[in-house]
Design an enzyme around this catalytic site. Structure first.
Site, PDB file in Angstrom:
ATOM      1  N   GLU A  68      63.294  48.847 -30.738  1.00 53.05           N
ATOM      2  CA  GLU A  68      62.672  48.696 -32.047  1.00 53.05           C
ATOM      3  C   GLU A  68      62.249  47.227 -32.156  1.00 53.05           C
ATOM      4  OE1 GLU A  68      65.106  49.682 -35.471  1.00 53.05           O
ATOM      5  OE2 GLU A  68      63.534  48.934 -36.810  1.00 53.05           O
ATOM      6  N   ARG A  72      77.525  51.384 -24.842  1.00 53.26           N
ATOM      7  CA  ARG A  72      76.878  50.083 -24.983  1.00 53.26           C
ATOM      8  C   ARG A  72      77.581  49.063 -24.118  1.00 53.26           C
ATOM      9  NH1 ARG A  72      73.552  48.431 -29.575  1.00 53.26           N
ATOM     10  NH2 ARG A  72      72.820  50.390 -30.397  1.00 53.26           N
ATOM     11  N   LYS A  88      71.551  42.955 -33.736  1.00 49.94           N
ATOM     12  CA  LYS A  88      70.311  42.227 -34.015  1.00 49.94           C
ATOM     13  C   LYS A  88      70.311  41.632 -35.415  1.00 49.94           C
ATOM     14  CE  LYS A  88      67.477  45.421 -32.141  1.00 49.94           C
ATOM     15  NZ  LYS A  88      66.204  46.068 -31.818  1.00 49.94           N
TER      16      LYS A  88
HETATM   17  P1  ATP Z   1      69.234  48.458 -33.850  1.00 45.25           P
HETATM   18  O1  ATP Z   1      70.499  48.396 -34.610  1.00 45.25           O
HETATM   19  O2  ATP Z   1      68.182  47.569 -34.397  1.00 45.25           O
HETATM   20  O3  ATP Z   1      68.759  49.841 -33.534  1.00 45.25           O
HETATM   21  P2  ATP Z   1      69.716  48.311 -31.032  1.00 45.25           P
HETATM   22  O4  ATP Z   1      70.624  47.359 -30.363  1.00 45.25           O
HETATM   23  O5  ATP Z   1      70.017  49.761 -30.969  1.00 45.25           O
HETATM   24  O6  ATP Z   1      69.637  47.769 -32.482  1.00 45.25           O
HETATM   25  P3  ATP Z   1      67.091  48.970 -30.075  1.00 45.25           P
HETATM   26  O7  ATP Z   1      65.859  48.157 -30.117  1.00 45.25           O
HETATM   27  O8  ATP Z   1      67.106  50.234 -30.824  1.00 45.25           O
HETATM   28  O9  ATP Z   1      68.277  48.021 -30.525  1.00 45.25           O
HETATM   29  O10 ATP Z   1      67.518  49.213 -28.566  1.00 45.25           O
HETATM   30  C1  ATP Z   1      66.624  49.618 -27.574  1.00 45.25           C
HETATM   31  C2  ATP Z   1      67.373  50.351 -26.504  1.00 45.25           C
HETATM   32  O11 ATP Z   1      68.373  49.520 -25.939  1.00 45.25           O
HETATM   33  C3  ATP Z   1      68.074  51.570 -27.044  1.00 45.25           C
HETATM   34  O12 ATP Z   1      67.847  52.646 -26.158  1.00 45.25           O
HETATM   35  C4  ATP Z   1      69.515  51.199 -27.070  1.00 45.25           C
HETATM   36  O13 ATP Z   1      70.308  52.328 -26.840  1.00 45.25           O
HETATM   37  C5  ATP Z   1      69.612  50.184 -25.934  1.00 45.25           C
HETATM   38  N1  ATP Z   1      70.674  49.227 -26.196  1.00 45.25           N
HETATM   39  C6  ATP Z   1      70.814  48.460 -27.287  1.00 45.25           C
HETATM   40  N2  ATP Z   1      71.925  47.711 -27.226  1.00 45.25           N
HETATM   41  C7  ATP Z   1      72.528  48.018 -26.059  1.00 45.25           C
HETATM   42  C8  ATP Z   1      73.726  47.597 -25.404  1.00 45.25           C
HETATM   43  N3  ATP Z   1      74.535  46.706 -25.958  1.00 45.25           N
HETATM   44  N4  ATP Z   1      74.018  48.123 -24.199  1.00 45.25           N
HETATM   45  C9  ATP Z   1      73.194  49.013 -23.635  1.00 45.25           C
HETATM   46  N5  ATP Z   1      72.060  49.460 -24.186  1.00 45.25           N
HETATM   47  C10 ATP Z   1      71.719  48.982 -25.382  1.00 45.25           C
HETATM   48 MG    MG Z   2      68.675  51.273 -31.940  1.00 49.59          MG
END
Ligand code: ATP
Ligand code: MG
Length: 563
Positions: free
Chosen positions: A38, A263, A273
């Site tokens: 996102e 994660r 974020k």
């Molecule tokens: P938000 O709370 O804004 O959704 P987010 O960390 O999920 O934050 P995204 O931009 O939605 O951010 O993440 C993009 C991709 O990265 C998603 O598929 C998410 O599952 C993956 N991702 C995010 N954080 C992690 C992490 N700590 N470890 C592994 N994958 C991650």
């Molecule tokens: Mg997300």
């Protein structure tokens, strides 16, 4: 897929699934994954893990990985983030080719599908407020209550949705909900919201829409439109999978397989974020790319290499359940790579002046130094040696304790690649502080070699004062004082655990003369001090600023030995 060496055969539970699907021909041999950020912040180390996984699998199985921006929330998203995300993915070494997509490109299709659900009696417009919807949702123990608007006719719903779209109603006054089951044990199936009214400008669609699909109505549908085979996501979406399944089935559309993994986070690190944005907006750090940030751009600015970050992600692998990974392991990977590629130089961070009293006045001698003992092809260089030098303040003690072997009054040490020197006298300023050492050198010890087998117990680094380039050096410690800043004690603000000593700025420091021409982003090992990178923001031509990437001490190797 990566610019680096060919991928080694990897194995994890997701690759096992993909391999099995390839074997059985489940997807006609296709492998399509995607990385779906996102655009509401910069990518961090956890995202790197997801990027390596999704692009890595596509690479291993001859498939493709899409870069899709999940841009369904106009309020928090910006083009700046889109650009930064693309730069970071590229820097990590991955290429999405033409496969760059935006959920916002599917808004028309999603709207058509919303109408289809209404016509099939599977969605309705609800006039309840967000508050009421939350209240009637029930809990894990109690079922939810059906909305009084749940049984509107399809025609009425279609009309209302159309008028929501044309802007007739204010924010929050109506939503479109899926009509599933208010008694479902899975809260995500209790008539989840699909569309909401938001009179806000979108970074791509501008003012075209004032209703926006919820993430849950966009994400799975986007995967479906792009014919993704393996939709890999983090664990918090496990409970959403039944909803994604329900929606694909209700619409009768292509149905990707969702697979969840835990994660990935490192210790002493925040990856939310929202909190990272707060660090930036409240000026706790110097932007998203502050070298202390766990962001990819921060790691890049700090001097971490893409290879080291990829290597880290590969080593930690993926898991169904997982804990935070020791930050020391990431630093170990950085050190391991920089050890191979970073040229060695000398620099003095806390300078103390040394005058060599028996040095021929005005004479400059060039001594030979090895550029990288790990890489013979890096060759050698000549460094100027003269009668006035800088050494490290810590390398001298006037009254040394037993275990201190470096310079002290009356003691002889080796200057690396230079000569043996002996300290004879200490010079003080009016305040009584030591400001200079008067030493003599032994002309027979050029190159730091002992002519008569004479032993010295220490070798110090140094630079010639008249030749050295003056620099600023920044040393870093973890941004947080506690191992898990994601979980802070109740009633306490996570900001209270920010490390007040995370940044130390040293100036003036002095480095070998050829570093005057170092380019932003260049990496170097300062002997005995660590690996450093020329800062890309604050360096000026002829005046480099150095960020320490990692120290030389390997905490991870130590941990491994103990374990
Ligand atoms: P938000 O709370 O804004 O959704 P987010 O960390 O999920 O934050 P995204 O931009 O939605 O951010 O993440 C993009 C991709 O990265 C998603 O598929 C998410 O599952 C993956 N991702 C995010 N954080 C992690 C992490 N700590 N470890 C592994 N994958 C991650
Ligand atoms: Mg997300």
């Amino acid at each position: 897929m990566t610019n680096a060496e060919p991928p080694k055969p990897k194995n994890d539970f997701i690759r096992e699934i993909v391999a099995e699907d390839t074997r059985t021909g489940k997807w006609d041999g296709r492998v399509v994954t995607r990385f779906p950020p996102e655009p509401n912040g910069y990518l961090h180390i956890g995202h790197a893990s997801s990027i390596c996984l999704n692009f890595g699998i596509a690479g291993d199985f001859g498939g493709v990985c899409h870069l899709r921006f999940d841009d369904t929330n106009p309020v928090r998203e910006e083009d700046e983030y889109v650009q930064a995300i693309k730069e970071d993915v590229r820097w990590l070494g991955f290429d999405w080719g033409d496969n760059e997509y935006y959920a916002s490109d599917y808004f028309d299709q999603l709207y058509e599908w919303a109408k289809q659900l209404i016509r099939d009696g599977k969605a309705y417009v609800d006039d309840q407020s967000p508050e009421e919807i939350r209240k009637t949702r029930g809990t894990l123990k109690e079922p939810g209550r059906e909305s009084p608007f749940r049984n509107r006719s399809a025609d009425e719903n279609l009309d209302l949705l159309e008028r929501m779209k044309t802007g007739e109603f204010p924010d929050g006054s109506k939503v479109l909900r899926a009509k599933i089951d208010m008694t479902s044990p899975n809260l995500n199936l209790r008539d989840p919201v699909l569309y909401r009214i938001l009179h806000a400008k979108h970074h791509r669609t501008g003012g075209k829409w004032c209703i926006y699909p919820m993430y849950d109505f966009a994400h799975g549908q986007s995967d479906s439109i792009e014919k993704v085979t393996h939709s890999i996501c983090t664990l918090e979406f496990e409970d959403h999978r039944p909803l994604y399944d329900w929606l694909c089935d209700a619409l009768g559309i292509y149905h990707p397989q969702q697979i969840e993994f835990a994660r990935r986070n490192t210790t002493h690190t925040i990856t939310s974020k929202r909190k990272l944005l707060a660090l930036v907006e409240e000026n706790h750090v110097d932007g998203w790319d502050d070298p202390r940030m766990p962001t990819i751009s921060g790691m890049r600015r700090r001097g971490y290499t893409a290879e080291a970050v990829r290597n880290f992600c590969e080593r930690i692998g993926i898991a169904k359940r997982g804990n935070a990974v020791e930050l020391a392991l990431l630093e170990h990977c950085v050190r391991e790579h920089l050890n191979k590629v970073a040229p060695r130089r000398m620099a003095v961070l806390r300078p103390l002046k040394v005058t060599i009293t028996n040095w021929p006045k005005g004479e400059v001698v060039h001594v030979e130094a090895v550029n990288n003992p790990e890489d013979e092809s890096a060759g050698k260089r000549m460094i100027p040696f003269s009668g006035t030098l800088w050494i490290e303040r810590d390398d001298f003690m006037e009254n040394p304790p037993k275990k201190f072997f470096r310079l002290a009054p009356g003691r002889e040490v080796r200057l690396r690649y230079g000569y043996f020197i002996t300290c004879n006298e200490v010079v003080r300023n009016d305040a009584g502080e030591i400001v200079e050492l008067l030493c003599t050198y032994d002309p027979e010890t050029k190159g730091g070699n002992s002519p008569d087998g004479r032993k010295v117990k220490a070798t110090l680094h140094w630079v010639s004062a008249e030749h050295a380039v003056e620099t600023e050096v920044r040393l870093y410690k973890t941004l947080f004082t506690i191992e898990n800043p994601n979980k802070t004690p109740e009633n306490e603000d996570w900001r209270d655990f920010l490390n007040p000593e995370s940044l130390e700025v040293l100036a003036p420091c002095y480095a070998e003369p050829d570093l005057r021409d170092a380019n932003p982003g260049d990496r170097v090992q300062f002997e005995r001090l660590g690996y450093f990178c020329v800062d890309t923001k604050d360096s000026r031509p002829g005046a480099p600023v150095f960020n320490r990437s990692v120290t030389l001490r390997d905490e991870w190797a130590k941990l491994q030995k103990q374990g």
